[in-house]
Each structure stands twice: as C-alpha cells, then as structure tokens.
Design an enzyme around this catalytic site. Structure first.
Site, PDB file in Angstrom:
ATOM      1  N   ARG A  53      -3.177  15.327  -1.256  1.00 33.83           N
ATOM      2  CA  ARG A  53      -3.191  14.097  -0.444  1.00 33.83           C
ATOM      3  C   ARG A  53      -4.568  13.370  -0.093  1.00 33.83           C
ATOM      4  NH1 ARG A  53      -2.300  14.475   4.667  1.00 33.83           N
ATOM      5  NH2 ARG A  53      -0.863  16.078   4.387  1.00 33.83           N
ATOM      6  N   TYR A 106       3.790 -13.035  -2.248  1.00 33.23           N
ATOM      7  CA  TYR A 106       4.639 -12.168  -2.885  1.00 33.23           C
ATOM      8  C   TYR A 106       5.810 -11.920  -1.528  1.00 33.23           C
ATOM      9  CZ  TYR A 106       6.651  -7.708  -4.383  1.00 33.23           C
ATOM     10  OH  TYR A 106       7.497  -6.611  -4.782  1.00 33.23           O
ATOM     11  N   ASP A 178      -5.070 -10.317  -3.038  1.00 31.86           N
ATOM     12  CA  ASP A 178      -4.026  -9.462  -3.790  1.00 31.86           C
ATOM     13  C   ASP A 178      -4.229 -10.170  -5.193  1.00 31.86           C
ATOM     14  OD1 ASP A 178      -1.894  -8.932  -5.382  1.00 31.86           O
ATOM     15  OD2 ASP A 178      -0.481  -9.206  -3.591  1.00 31.86           O
ATOM     16  N   LYS A 203       2.142  -3.591 -12.099  1.00 35.73           N
ATOM     17  CA  LYS A 203       2.146  -4.875 -12.739  1.00 35.73           C
ATOM     18  C   LYS A 203       1.289  -4.513 -14.232  1.00 35.73           C
ATOM     19  CE  LYS A 203       4.902  -5.855  -9.426  1.00 35.73           C
ATOM     20  NZ  LYS A 203       4.640  -6.527  -8.390  1.00 35.73           N
TER      21      LYS A 203
END
Ligand SMILES: *Cc1c(COP(=O)(O)O)cnc(C)c1O
Length: 388
Positions: A53, A106, A178, A203
C-alpha cells in the site's frame, strides 16, 4: 541522458532499462504481487519497500514514467481517477473554505465536490473558466483551490492555464488540472504553472478499456509528501497487475494519440458538413471558440469531440443505437470508438435545468474517436444518419 530523450522513448524505456530488475535481463517490469516485503533488520529497508500500500516496484515504474511524461518530479498512481481526485481534495480543501471549479466538468468530479461541500461546509463557485476574469472575480480570502479541465467534458471548452495559474498564485491558491482528455502527449499543464495534474488513466493512458486507474502528478515536495501520506492512509492504490496493464498501455500512448487525432479531425470535418448536424465541438476546428488557445496551449487537439444532432432526444437515441462500430458506452480513450449521450449517461447526475444552462442538451452526442479505420468509422456514421 534520459533528459534529452523524447516522449516516445521515455514512455517505453524509462524505469525499464534491462537488468534493472535484479540482473535477470527482463525487458518489461515484472508484476510484483507481494503484498509485503521482508526485512533483515528491524529498521532497515534496503530496497525501500515494506508494504504494497505504501510502495510497490511495479507501480513505481509506472509512476516514474508518468512523472517524466508530464515534466514533473513525482507521480502517484491510484485505483481510479476518482480516488486520485479524492486524495487531492483531502489535501487541499479546508472545512469552511472555498473553491472554484470550471462549470463544465466530468460528472463524477461534480458529484465528489458536492459530497465534500455537504460534509465539510465548503463553498464552491462554478464558473465559466473560458473567461479568466470570471475566475478572478470569484476569488475570496477563503479560496484554496481552483479545479479545471481543459479541454472539458463534454463540451470541449478550453481555459487559459497560464493566465489562471498566474492570477491564482498571487493569492496563494493552488490550481489543479484534470488532463485526462489531452493526455501528457498533447498537453503538460505544469509547464504553465499549474500545481497539480490529475488523470483518469482508465482512459487514454491505459487506452485499452481493460483497467481502471488514476494518477496525481506534481513537482511540489511538500504537497507530494502530504499526498503520499493521504494515499498510504486511505489506501486507494493501483494494484500491481493494473500497474502492469497501465504501463503496457502507456508505451504506445504517442502512436495511439496521433491516430486518435487524425481520425477525430476527419470525423469532425465530416460532421461539420453534414446536414443533420447542428453543431460540432472540437478544438481542432477553426469554428471552435478557443481554437487559437488550443494551438498555443496544446501540441494537438486530441480524439474527443461532441456534436448536436438536429432534432431532440429521440433522434439522438435512434442515431446512437443504430451504429455498429461506435459502441454505446460511457468512458473514453480506448482504441475502440465509444459514443454516448451525456445528458442520459455521464451527466445524468446533474438536474435537467442545470444541464440546460450549461448547454448539455438531450441532442448532444459525445464521441471518443478510436483508432479503427477512419473511412469505416465515417461510413458507420453516414449509415446511422440515413436511418434516423
Ligand atoms: C473518467 C474520468 C474521471 C474519473 O476517472 P475514473 O477512472 O473513472 O474514476 C475523471 N475525469 C475525467 C475527465 C474522466 O473522463
């Protein structure tokens, strides 16, 4: 030497030099599945790894590449674009504070912003960031953050990153962009003074529609420390297997983006001259209101476009349902072509009157132009227009 290499070379070579991995001669980074790493002494971590992690060797390679391609010092890979965004908001939002966001965003970003707004009494000003003065007029002494997309989803609007970052920094306000639509191949927001770049690597960066992921990219040492701490504490890390898939996708980002762009330009031209199309939104068209800014700020225009079909919701639905090569699905950036109706899909979260105000009408169709043959794609669109 690395510093002088170009995008395509770095995307493939950086962090995966042969023999990097324990002298085996691997030419690709192995998938390090181990969740934990043994230590010989209590306080010594000779390779820097202790628990997956916190850091993982496969994920590290991806992060190195992403940082280099954005011209940044650091990148942190997350389990999705939204977990990356959430970490940035945790770092930069103050209870009772104020943030400014581009009104065309978005849908999921608006949803998480509204969640923070309700839970932590944040004030949010949604502005038309295509006008720098509208952003500046919204500054208050409590503003800590400006959240931007350029180009935006779904209306492909651009904002002047350099001008906004310059004004924001006069007031100690951080700017986040973004960069999912442009990708680091077409645009590097940090070059313009932006503080943090976020990506949905789901994406274009992964590019094959087979894995979720997100990234935060930045050069500020203190913010990097804080974001690493937030990620380690909240745990939204990209898994080793997904890191491997994303790394594999990233290697071909440049060639894919060139083809996405070539196809998108052809399709934008086709749509703009089609009698059943009312309007096309694509930064590469001369008719786009920020075409000049796009030429200045981006290296090229990308593979996303939207258009309004003549008619209403019914025509839009019949059109998207009668296509063969464009798949009716949310998401974008894969090699296939996807088509969607934002009002009914990615932006159904917004109330109808809000969508109308923003210009996300029911006849607005968003296209993620893939890299299949452009003639085949145009033929598919042509036939669908004939059927409505
Ligand atoms: C998809 C997307 C996101 C969210 O990313 P996920 O990987 O789906 O969590 C954020 N911003 C933009 C512009 C996107 O297209």
């Amino acid at each position: 030497m690395m510093d002088s290499y170009h995008f395509e070379t770095l995307a493939i070579h950086l962090g995966e030099e042969p023999d990097f991995f324990e002298g085996t001669g691997d030419v690709v980074a192995p998938i390090h599945l181990s969740s934990t790493f043994a230590r010989e002494r209590l306080d010594e971590f000779p390779k820097g790894y202790r628990y997956s992690r916190i850091a993982n060797p496969t994920r590290d390679v991806l992060e190195k590449k992403l940082a280099a391609l954005e011209g940044a010092k650091y990148a942190l890979a997350f389990s999705s674009g939204m977990s990356a965004e959430t970490a940035v908001l945790v770092a930069l939002i103050r209870p009772g504070g104020h943030l400014i966001a581009f009104e065309d965003l978005y849908g999921g970003t608006k949803r998480v912003l509204d969640l923070f707004k309700k839970k932590y009494s944040i004030e949010i000003s949604y502005v038309d960031a295509t006008k720098v003065e509208e952003v500046v007029e919204s500054f208050t002494p409590k503003t800590t953050l400006i959240w931007l997309e350029s180009p935006t989803n779904p209306l492909l609007k651009l904002c002047d990153l350099e001008a906004i970052a310059r004004e924001a920094h006069k007031h100690n306000i951080k700017v986040v962009v973004d960069n999912t639509f442009a990708t680091p191949y077409f645009q590097n927001p940090l070059e313009f003074g932006v503080d943090i770049v976020v990506h949905s690597t789901t994406k274009y960066i992964n590019g094959h529609s087979d894995c979720l992921g997100g990234a935060v990219v930045l050069s500020d040492d203190d913010l990097y420390e804080e974001l690493s701490f937030i990620r380690k504490s909240t745990g939204g890390v990209l898994s080793p297997f997904d890191s491997y898939l994303t790394l594999r996708g990233l290697k071909t980002l440049a060639v894919r983006m060139r083809q996405h762009q070539e196809n998108a330009l052809k399709i934008a031209d086709f749509l703009e001259s089609h009698p059943k199309v009312a309007k096309v939104y694509y930064p590469g068209l001369k008719s786009h209101p920020q075409h000049e800014l796009a030429k200045r700020q981006m290296r090229d225009f990308g593979g996303m476009l939207s258009f309004e079909i003549r008619g209403g919701a019914r025509e839009a639905q019949r059109f998207v349902e009668s296509l063969e090569l464009f798949l009716l699905a949310t998401s974008l950036g894969g090699v296939e072509s996807l088509i969607s109706i934002p009002a009914k899909m990615s932006h159904d979260y917004l109330p109808p009157e809000e969508r109308k105000r923003l210009g996300i009408e029911e006849n607005l169709i968003r296209v993620s132009v893939g890299i299949k043959n452009a003639e085949d794609l145009i033929g598919d669109l042509q036939r669908a227009f004939e059927r409505i």
